[in-house]
Scaffold this active site. Structure first.
Site, PDB file in Angstrom:
ATOM      1  N   HIS A  26     -32.225 -56.051  36.060  1.00  0.00           N
ATOM      2  CA  HIS A  26     -32.853 -54.575  35.165  1.00  0.00           C
ATOM      3  C   HIS A  26     -34.196 -54.145  35.926  1.00  0.00           C
ATOM      4  O   HIS A  26     -34.896 -54.469  35.855  1.00  0.00           O
ATOM      5  CB  HIS A  26     -32.779 -54.385  34.084  1.00  0.00           C
ATOM      6  CG  HIS A  26     -32.533 -53.573  32.973  1.00  0.00           C
ATOM      7  ND1 HIS A  26     -33.694 -52.698  32.806  1.00  0.00           N
ATOM      8  CD2 HIS A  26     -31.632 -53.391  31.993  1.00  0.00           C
ATOM      9  CE1 HIS A  26     -33.688 -51.841  32.100  1.00  0.00           C
ATOM     10  NE2 HIS A  26     -32.191 -51.048  31.552  1.00  0.00           N
TER      11      HIS A  26
ATOM     12  N   GLY B 279     -33.661 -44.391  28.549  1.00  0.00           N
ATOM     13  CA  GLY B 279     -34.749 -43.871  27.895  1.00  0.00           C
ATOM     14  C   GLY B 279     -35.274 -42.854  27.792  1.00  0.00           C
ATOM     15  O   GLY B 279     -36.217 -42.155  27.484  1.00  0.00           O
TER      16      GLY B 279
ATOM     17  N   GLY C 214     -28.984 -49.038  25.922  1.00  0.00           N
ATOM     18  CA  GLY C 214     -29.989 -49.727  25.376  1.00  0.00           C
ATOM     19  C   GLY C 214     -30.410 -50.067  23.715  1.00  0.00           C
ATOM     20  O   GLY C 214     -29.725 -49.719  22.698  1.00  0.00           O
ATOM     21  N   GLY C 215     -31.870 -48.509  24.054  1.00  0.00           N
ATOM     22  CA  GLY C 215     -31.571 -47.893  22.309  1.00  0.00           C
ATOM     23  C   GLY C 215     -30.509 -47.452  21.494  1.00  0.00           C
ATOM     24  O   GLY C 215     -30.313 -47.854  20.629  1.00  0.00           O
TER      25      GLY C 215
ATOM     26  N   GLU D 267     -36.368 -52.544  34.267  1.00  0.00           N
ATOM     27  CA  GLU D 267     -37.574 -52.756  33.729  1.00  0.00           C
ATOM     28  C   GLU D 267     -37.862 -53.749  34.490  1.00  0.00           C
ATOM     29  O   GLU D 267     -38.910 -54.327  34.459  1.00  0.00           O
ATOM     30  CB  GLU D 267     -37.529 -53.032  32.424  1.00  0.00           C
ATOM     31  CG  GLU D 267     -37.423 -51.421  31.679  1.00  0.00           C
ATOM     32  CD  GLU D 267     -36.333 -51.241  30.681  1.00  0.00           C
ATOM     33  OE1 GLU D 267     -35.916 -52.143  29.845  1.00  0.00           O
ATOM     34  OE2 GLU D 267     -35.896 -50.702  30.160  1.00  0.00           O
TER      35      GLU D 267
ATOM     36  N   LYS E 192     -33.278 -55.125  25.309  1.00  0.00           N
ATOM     37  CA  LYS E 192     -34.420 -55.024  25.161  1.00  0.00           C
ATOM     38  C   LYS E 192     -35.722 -56.005  24.552  1.00  0.00           C
ATOM     39  O   LYS E 192     -35.042 -57.254  24.026  1.00  0.00           O
ATOM     40  CB  LYS E 192     -34.768 -54.030  25.950  1.00  0.00           C
ATOM     41  CG  LYS E 192     -33.999 -52.658  25.956  1.00  0.00           C
ATOM     42  CD  LYS E 192     -34.945 -51.610  26.742  1.00  0.00           C
ATOM     43  CE  LYS E 192     -33.869 -50.443  27.266  1.00  0.00           C
ATOM     44  NZ  LYS E 192     -34.144 -49.966  28.138  1.00  0.00           N
TER      45      LYS E 192
ATOM     46  N   SER F 252     -29.709 -43.934  28.929  1.00  0.00           N
ATOM     47  CA  SER F 252     -29.952 -42.580  27.800  1.00  0.00           C
ATOM     48  C   SER F 252     -28.081 -42.962  27.422  1.00  0.00           C
ATOM     49  O   SER F 252     -27.625 -41.377  26.431  1.00  0.00           O
ATOM     50  CB  SER F 252     -30.179 -41.555  28.188  1.00  0.00           C
ATOM     51  OG  SER F 252     -31.701 -42.050  28.123  1.00  0.00           O
TER      52      SER F 252
ATOM     53  N   GLU G  34     -28.022 -47.747  36.676  1.00  0.00           N
ATOM     54  CA  GLU G  34     -28.580 -46.948  35.604  1.00  0.00           C
ATOM     55  C   GLU G  34     -29.264 -46.024  36.355  1.00  0.00           C
ATOM     56  O   GLU G  34     -30.477 -46.658  36.637  1.00  0.00           O
ATOM     57  CB  GLU G  34     -28.730 -48.364  35.035  1.00  0.00           C
ATOM     58  CG  GLU G  34     -28.251 -49.174  34.192  1.00  0.00           C
ATOM     59  CD  GLU G  34     -28.955 -49.762  33.062  1.00  0.00           C
ATOM     60  OE1 GLU G  34     -28.511 -49.299  31.554  1.00  0.00           O
ATOM     61  OE2 GLU G  34     -29.661 -50.359  33.044  1.00  0.00           O
TER      62      GLU G  34
ATOM     63  N   ASN H 178     -28.239 -53.794  25.677  1.00  0.00           N
ATOM     64  CA  ASN H 178     -28.970 -53.857  25.608  1.00  0.00           C
ATOM     65  C   ASN H 178     -30.538 -53.863  24.950  1.00  0.00           C
ATOM     66  O   ASN H 178     -30.693 -52.611  24.668  1.00  0.00           O
ATOM     67  CB  ASN H 178     -29.409 -53.684  27.294  1.00  0.00           C
ATOM     68  CG  ASN H 178     -31.348 -53.791  27.631  1.00  0.00           C
ATOM     69  OD1 ASN H 178     -31.269 -55.294  26.595  1.00  0.00           O
ATOM     70  ND2 ASN H 178     -30.815 -53.429  28.766  1.00  0.00           N
TER      71      ASN H 178
HETATM   72  P1  PGA Z   1     -31.630 -46.971  27.614  1.00  0.00           P
HETATM   73  O1  PGA Z   1     -31.549 -48.311  28.090  1.00  0.00           O
HETATM   74  O2  PGA Z   1     -29.673 -46.228  27.354  1.00  0.00           O
HETATM   75  O3  PGA Z   1     -32.335 -46.328  26.142  1.00  0.00           O
HETATM   76  O4  PGA Z   1     -31.135 -45.513  28.660  1.00  0.00           O
HETATM   77  C1  PGA Z   1     -30.348 -47.788  29.216  1.00  0.00           C
HETATM   78  C2  PGA Z   1     -31.079 -49.520  29.664  1.00  0.00           C
HETATM   79  O5  PGA Z   1     -32.398 -49.214  30.054  1.00  0.00           O
HETATM   80  O6  PGA Z   1     -30.082 -50.532  29.809  1.00  0.00           O
END
Ligand code: PGA
Length: 264
Positions: A110, A187, A247-248, A112, A17, A226, A181, A15
């Site tokens: 998601h 994050g 994500g990251g 967010e 983002k 994470s 999640e 992802n």
């Molecule tokens: P993250 O994000 O791996 O950076 O924690 C995961 C996500 O929000 O899908």
């Protein structure tokens, strides 16, 4: 901590983002594809990348050009879709547009988007339904806040998020992937513990199966929050984890490749 034998192919979803640029995407994708091409093909994992909408065509072109002939190791997903089919919905992107661009997957709900675009459990269920009707597989995100967890309300909160989808019925549920999640892990640099993941994945599985019966055992439940290369192997060693939403770490080719590899 066993919940049964894994019945599914591991699914690793990147992802991105709201990150990337034409140049950065190009080098990221080439590095990922180069890395995969050194492995023995076809790989056993299913890999998806979800770039921002404006870059879907760019990534589709790269995949078409660069992927090993007759084998496409990575498929394309979007990060959201509209609840509307078409018409006067400025800024929205429809399910049909996503399939037109070669998407096979779409992330829905998601945290967010729930936080900044006021998405509700009901609209997430609508989006999942619309995605499936268009031939997309929705990756339905579920997760509790830190406050909810500390108040002992984590499972209850997940039930509230799941309920509208469960109400639609078994056909929809079987067509979805669920991503647990925890909001407090996203994050943060700290993945949830194996115990927390096991408890929640087992709970989600039970809720799914309360509607689908035994067939729900092949619905994928993946973890996000994470996920990094160094804990990926431990994460995937849990029988209750069918993959990861990353994500990251999906923006770093080496990290993402290590996560994919850990799922083999
Ligand atoms: P993250 O994000 O791996 O950076 O924690 C995961 C996500 O929000 O899908």
């Amino acid at each position: 901590m066993e919940s049964g034998t894994k019945l599914t192919i591991p699914l690793i979803v990147g992802n991105w983002k709201m990150n990337g640029s034409i140049q950065a995407n190009h080098s990221l994708m080439l590095s990922i594809l180069d890395g995969i091409s050194l492995w023995s093909l076809p790989i056993k994992q299913e890999v998806v990348v979800c770039p921002p909408f404006p870059y879907l065509q760019q990534i589709r072109d790269i995949l078409a050009l660069e992927a090993e002939e007759a084998f496409d190791p990575i498929s394309l997903g979007a990060q959201d879709l509209s609840v509307y089919e078409n018409g006067a919905h400025t800024g929205d992107v429809s399910a049909q547009m996503l399939t037109d661009l070669g998407c096979k997957w779409v992330i829905v709900g998601h945290s967010e988007r729930k936080a900044t675009h006021f998405e509700t459990a009901a609209s997430v269920a609508d989006k999942a339904r619309i995605a499936v009707a268009a031939g997309l597989t929705p990756i339905v995100c579920l997760g509790e806040s830190k406050e909810m967890r500390e108040a002992g309300q984590a499972l209850h909160n997940i039930d509230i998020q799941l309920q509208p989808i469960l109400e639609v019925g078994p056909d929809l549920i079987r067509s979805c992937v669920f991503a647990y999640e925890p909001i407090w892990a996203i994050g943060s640099g700290s993945i949830a513990t194996s115990e927390q993941i096991f408890e929640m994945h087992s709970h989600i599985r039970r809720q799914i199966q309360s509607v689908t019966g035994q067939e729900g055992s092949s619905v994928r439940i993946i973890y996000g929050g994470s996920v990094k290369a160094d804990q990926a192997r431990e994460l995937f060693s849990l029988d209750c984890v069918d993959g990861a939403l990353v994500g990251g770490a999906s923006l770093d080719a080496e990290e993402f490749l290590s996560i994919i590899d850990a799922a083999s």
